[in-house]
Design an enzyme around this catalytic site. Structure first.
Site, PDB file in Angstrom:
ATOM      1  CG  ASP A  86      13.356  34.179  51.141  1.00 55.54           C
ATOM      2  OD1 ASP A  86      13.455  35.404  50.972  1.00 55.54           O
ATOM      3  OD2 ASP A  86      14.358  33.439  51.253  1.00 55.54           O
ATOM      4  CD  GLU A 147      18.624  37.662  52.402  1.00 56.17           C
ATOM      5  OE1 GLU A 147      19.668  38.285  52.587  1.00 56.17           O
ATOM      6  OE2 GLU A 147      18.172  36.845  53.225  1.00 56.17           O
TER       7      GLU A 147
HETATM    8 ZN    ZN Z   1      16.790  38.711  56.021  1.00 50.34          ZN
END
Ligand code: ZN
Length: 399
Positions: A86, A147
């Site tokens: 992501d 993340e």
């Molecule tokens: Zn990163």
């Protein structure tokens, strides 16, 4: 003399470009996860989806993509390669399509190009190359979701479901020097990171008519004094990680009418170094607040989290760990120089691995500029070089 492992630069950069062209802000990773899965599947690398669900706070449902290379010796170590798929949400200042993947002068542009689709492409091609080698130990590739979101749910789920338990060390190919403290340049190994706790301070005063402020207790005034006191807390320091820090991020509260405000709230960021816990951060805040002797009632609370162990604790990996030794000699053989050694200022999935899962964790990744901003780019030759270093070091470390 350099000895370069078999990484095809064109294949690597083409893959990176394809990854950048798939929009994948956190919580919207379905398309990119499917792409990573299918890319591995087409190469016979046996990927599997690993479901990530967090119904309580975010309502998130998504999938990590995992793949494993089985080594020949069950007693040999297992190496985790972790990369998030992501990105942050594209910022508005881009003067071109943030998913263009345009290449100019060795730079590939796009939101997430550096953080961290460059590192993702590097571990994917490295994993493909490692599959051709006879290794004693296992390699676990984890392409994780979310993340950049508030809780790092992809790696959280990886740790929670026990995948880190049978690993002996981890490589995270996040961008390197650009996010490290001090001035270092690639090739570099980042061997630790500060931790981070976010807490709320609620301030309850006492209402009165606003024309007679002396009859009430003004929560806004007291919250301002609390913010000032917290910003001045004496934080810890560490020889590798540097100083901790405190930053009040938000202050809200007050009254729209002519009343002495009775409520205010502060949100505070505390970065910590090894040796400082969440309990210490709370105690420091409570002590600083008590010393003000305010008339308001003040309470410190930590943010709601999917579970109490979802926290970004600080960690440092031993410079003499066998993985670090393998990465040093791989860097010398691929790049012809010794790697710089650095430490991160802020937090990410690597804290879950290095602190929560207690895995020796090394960050090495391709550098670029404008991370999380408009004009983000990654240096394509560094993407290829990171893949080569990962292959050479994994081969050495896993025997
Ligand atoms: Zn990163």
């Amino acid at each position: 003399m350099t000895d370069r492992p078999p990484i095809d630069p064109d294949e690597t950069v083409d893959l990176l470009q394809e990854l950048v062209r798939i929009p994948s802000p956190y919580f919207e990773e379905r398309e990119i996860a499917a792409f990573v899965h299918d890319w591995l599947d087409e190469r016979g690398l046996n990927p599997a989806y690993h479901h990530v669900s967090e119904p309580e706070i975010t309502g998130y449902e998504g999938d990590n993509v995992l793949a494993r290379l089985e080594g020949s010796d069950p007693d040999a170590p297992t190496l985790l390669l972790d990369a998030h798929v992501d990105t942050v949400r594209p910022v508005e200042d881009w003067e071109e399509d943030p998913c263009s993947g345009r290449i100019e002068d060795g730079r590939l542009y796009g939101q997430g190009a550096c953080d961290m689709k460059g590192g993702l492409a590097a571990v994917m091609v490295a994993f493909e190359a490692l599959a051709e080698r006879d290794l004693a130990g296992d390699v676990l590739l984890a392409a994780v979701v979310d993340e950049e979101g508030p809780y790092g749910l992809g790696t959280d789920r990886l740790v929670r479901d026990g995948y880190a338990d049978d690993c002996d060390a981890a490589i995270v190919t996040e961008p390197g020097p650009v996010l490290a403290r001090g001035e270092i340049e690639n090739p570099a190994l980042v061997l630790g990171a500060r931790g981070r706790f976010l807490y709320d301070v609620t301030v309850r005063g006492e209402a009165a008519h606003g024309s007679q402020p002396e009859r009430g207790v003004n929560a806004v005034v007291d919250a301002g004094r609390v913010a000032d006191a917290l910003a001045g807390i004496d934080v810890g320091s560490h020889p590798k990680l540097g100083e901790g820090s405190v930053c009040p991020l938000l202050l809200e509260g007050g009254s729209q009418t002519l009343s002495v405000p009775e409520r205010a709230r502060l949100m505070v960021d505390r970065h910590v170094v090894v040796g400082e816990t969440e309990a210490d951060a709370r105690a420091d805040a409570e002590e600083a607040i008590a010393a003000l002797d305010l008339d308001s009632e003040v309470e410190v609370g930590f943010r709601e989290a999917p579970s109490p162990d979802v926290r970004y604790g600080p960690y440092v990996t031993d410079e003499d760990h066998p993985l670090v030794t393998a990465l040093r000699s791989a860097t010398r053989s691929v790049a012809g120089v010794d790697p710089a050694i650095g430490y991160f200022e802020s937090v990410g999935d690597f804290n879950y691995l290095g602190d929560r899962a207690d895995l020796p964790t090394v960050i090495l990744g391709p550098d670029g500029e404008n991370v999380h901003a408009a004009g983000e780019f990654v240096y394509t030759d560094e993407v290829v070089e990171v893949a080569e270093v990962v292959v050479a070091a994994a081969t050495d470390f896993l025997g």
